[in-house]
Design an enzyme around this catalytic site. Structure first.
Site, PDB file in Angstrom:
ATOM      1  N   GLU A  40      49.855  -9.405  -2.648  1.00 47.09           N
ATOM      2  CA  GLU A  40      50.022  -8.621  -3.874  1.00 47.09           C
ATOM      3  C   GLU A  40      48.998  -9.074  -4.920  1.00 47.09           C
ATOM      4  O   GLU A  40      49.001 -10.229  -5.353  1.00 47.09           O
ATOM      5  CB  GLU A  40      51.442  -8.810  -4.430  1.00 47.09           C
ATOM      6  CG  GLU A  40      51.799  -7.696  -5.401  1.00 47.09           C
ATOM      7  CD  GLU A  40      53.084  -7.984  -6.172  1.00 47.09           C
ATOM      8  OE1 GLU A  40      53.298  -7.310  -7.181  1.00 47.09           O
ATOM      9  OE2 GLU A  40      53.846  -8.873  -5.749  1.00 47.09           O
ATOM     10  N   ASP A  69      37.069 -10.443  -5.377  1.00 51.91           N
ATOM     11  CA  ASP A  69      37.700  -9.340  -6.088  1.00 51.91           C
ATOM     12  C   ASP A  69      36.619  -8.693  -6.927  1.00 51.91           C
ATOM     13  O   ASP A  69      35.823  -9.370  -7.591  1.00 51.91           O
ATOM     14  CB  ASP A  69      38.877  -9.781  -6.951  1.00 51.91           C
ATOM     15  CG  ASP A  69      39.795  -8.593  -7.220  1.00 51.91           C
ATOM     16  OD1 ASP A  69      40.442  -8.113  -6.262  1.00 51.91           O
ATOM     17  OD2 ASP A  69      39.833  -8.111  -8.373  1.00 51.91           O
ATOM     18  N   PHE A 152      29.576   1.591   0.895  1.00 50.40           N
ATOM     19  CA  PHE A 152      31.004   1.902   0.941  1.00 50.40           C
ATOM     20  C   PHE A 152      31.497   2.160  -0.482  1.00 50.40           C
ATOM     21  O   PHE A 152      30.753   2.016  -1.458  1.00 50.40           O
ATOM     22  CB  PHE A 152      31.791   0.755   1.591  1.00 50.40           C
ATOM     23  CG  PHE A 152      31.809  -0.524   0.783  1.00 50.40           C
ATOM     24  CD1 PHE A 152      30.745  -1.414   0.827  1.00 50.40           C
ATOM     25  CD2 PHE A 152      32.883  -0.837  -0.037  1.00 50.40           C
ATOM     26  CE1 PHE A 152      30.752  -2.587   0.080  1.00 50.40           C
ATOM     27  CE2 PHE A 152      32.906  -2.012  -0.787  1.00 50.40           C
ATOM     28  CZ  PHE A 152      31.832  -2.882  -0.723  1.00 50.40           C
TER      29      PHE A 152
HETATM   30  P1  ITT Z   1      40.380  -6.770  -0.323  1.00 49.42           P
HETATM   31  O1  ITT Z   1      41.284  -6.954  -1.520  1.00 49.42           O
HETATM   32  O2  ITT Z   1      41.097  -6.842   0.978  1.00 49.42           O
HETATM   33  O3  ITT Z   1      39.172  -7.676  -0.376  1.00 49.42           O
HETATM   34  P2  ITT Z   1      39.826  -4.200  -1.528  1.00 49.42           P
HETATM   35  O4  ITT Z   1      38.958  -3.051  -1.118  1.00 49.42           O
HETATM   36  O5  ITT Z   1      41.250  -3.890  -1.890  1.00 49.42           O
HETATM   37  O6  ITT Z   1      39.762  -5.278  -0.354  1.00 49.42           O
HETATM   38  P3  ITT Z   1      39.372  -5.065  -4.253  1.00 49.42           P
HETATM   39  O7  ITT Z   1      40.823  -5.153  -4.542  1.00 49.42           O
HETATM   40  O8  ITT Z   1      38.479  -6.179  -4.743  1.00 49.42           O
HETATM   41  O9  ITT Z   1      39.105  -4.982  -2.682  1.00 49.42           O
HETATM   42  O10 ITT Z   1      38.862  -3.679  -4.779  1.00 49.42           O
HETATM   43  C1  ITT Z   1      37.503  -3.514  -5.067  1.00 49.42           C
HETATM   44  C2  ITT Z   1      37.152  -2.052  -4.990  1.00 49.42           C
HETATM   45  O11 ITT Z   1      35.990  -1.866  -5.830  1.00 49.42           O
HETATM   46  C3  ITT Z   1      36.698  -1.715  -3.581  1.00 49.42           C
HETATM   47  O12 ITT Z   1      37.743  -1.197  -2.819  1.00 49.42           O
HETATM   48  C4  ITT Z   1      35.613  -0.688  -3.840  1.00 49.42           C
HETATM   49  O13 ITT Z   1      36.194   0.552  -4.020  1.00 49.42           O
HETATM   50  C5  ITT Z   1      35.027  -1.101  -5.171  1.00 49.42           C
HETATM   51  N1  ITT Z   1      33.813  -1.876  -4.905  1.00 49.42           N
HETATM   52  C6  ITT Z   1      33.639  -3.213  -5.043  1.00 49.42           C
HETATM   53  N2  ITT Z   1      32.404  -3.564  -4.672  1.00 49.42           N
HETATM   54  C7  ITT Z   1      31.789  -2.438  -4.293  1.00 49.42           C
HETATM   55  C8  ITT Z   1      30.509  -2.156  -3.785  1.00 49.42           C
HETATM   56  O14 ITT Z   1      29.624  -3.100  -3.568  1.00 49.42           O
HETATM   57  N3  ITT Z   1      30.214  -0.878  -3.518  1.00 49.42           N
HETATM   58  C9  ITT Z   1      31.107   0.102  -3.710  1.00 49.42           C
HETATM   59  N4  ITT Z   1      32.341  -0.074  -4.152  1.00 49.42           N
HETATM   60  C10 ITT Z   1      32.689  -1.343  -4.442  1.00 49.42           C
END
Ligand code: ITT
Length: 197
Positions: A40, A69, A152
């Site tokens: 969480e 994060d 992504f």
């Molecule tokens: P984990 O918590 O499992 O690492 P998550 O995708 O939920 O995976 P976050 O909570 O840190 O990760 O959310 C970050 C979001 O921000 C991620 O899902 C992307 O949508 C965006 N993001 C972060 N870095 C990025 C990048 O380099 N390019 C594009 N989008 C990015």
């Protein structure tokens, strides 16, 4: 050395692997280790959430763990979606729709006000449970449309100059990205961290 990355995001894991491999750091993801823990993320900052994720996986494995994060902070939206980037429009909403929603929110926003930044905190917990945070920021703008096929998440609409993150090569993105900056700061500090008694 091998480090566990506390992420379920395959895009992040690819970037960890390609940025850290030249520094002789091999990464393994949670899925590679069959870890399906639902963590969480109830922190209010990137730092808090990165720490929560790294500490949760360290508690489970007792190993060295690194977490990321990150998120997209749009100035015209007061920094949103920020720490909620993955949950923007609902956790299960696919990225093409998240992007469409964001473009809709910004439809009346003129070019000079479309400034934004990607932010990333890398948090490392060593085998002894001691933690260290590293931050990286990449300034840019939100375009009016998607460009490019790579990357992504929000990459297709985040522009650095004329190119979006999705239209840059991997090397170009890593050289300027929030994650590239934070991971290089981490990799640089690691030898000294590992030498601490
Ligand atoms: P984990 O918590 O499992 O690492 P998550 O995708 O939920 O995976 P976050 O909570 O840190 O990760 O959310 C970050 C979001 O921000 C991620 O899902 C992307 O949508 C965006 N993001 C972060 N870095 C990025 C990048 O380099 N390019 C594009 N989008 C990015």
């Amino acid at each position: 050395m091998e480090i566990i990355v506390a992420t379920k995001n395959k895009g992040k894991l690819r970037e960890f692997s390609r940025i850290l491999a030249p520094m002789d750091i091999q990464v393994v993801g949670m899925e590679d280790l069959d870890i399906h823990l639902d963590i969480e993320e109830n922190g209010e900052t990137f730092y808090d959430n990165a720490k929560i994720k790294a500490e949760a996986i360290h508690a489970l494995t007792g190993k060295a763990v690194v977490a990321d994060d990150s998120g997209l902070c749009v100035d015209a939206l007061g920094g949103r979606p920020g720490v909620y980037s993955a949950r923007y429009g609902g956790e299960d909403l696919p990225y093409p729709q998240k992007i469409a929603m964001l473009l809709e929110e910004l439809k009346d926003c003129p070019p000079e006000k479309r400034t934004a930044q990607f932010a990333c905190v890398i948090y490392f917990v060593d085998e002894k449970g001691r933690g260290y945070g590293f931050e990286g920021i990449c300034p840019g703008t939100i375009g009016y449309q998607c460009k490019g096929e790579r990357g992504f998440g929000y990459d297709p609409i985040f522009y650095v100059g004329e190119e979006s993150f999705s239209s840059l090569t991997d090397e170009q993105k890593d050289a300027c990205s929030h994650r590239g900056k934070a991971l290089r700061a981490f990799a640089q500090a690691l030898p000294e961290i590992l030498n601490r008694p």
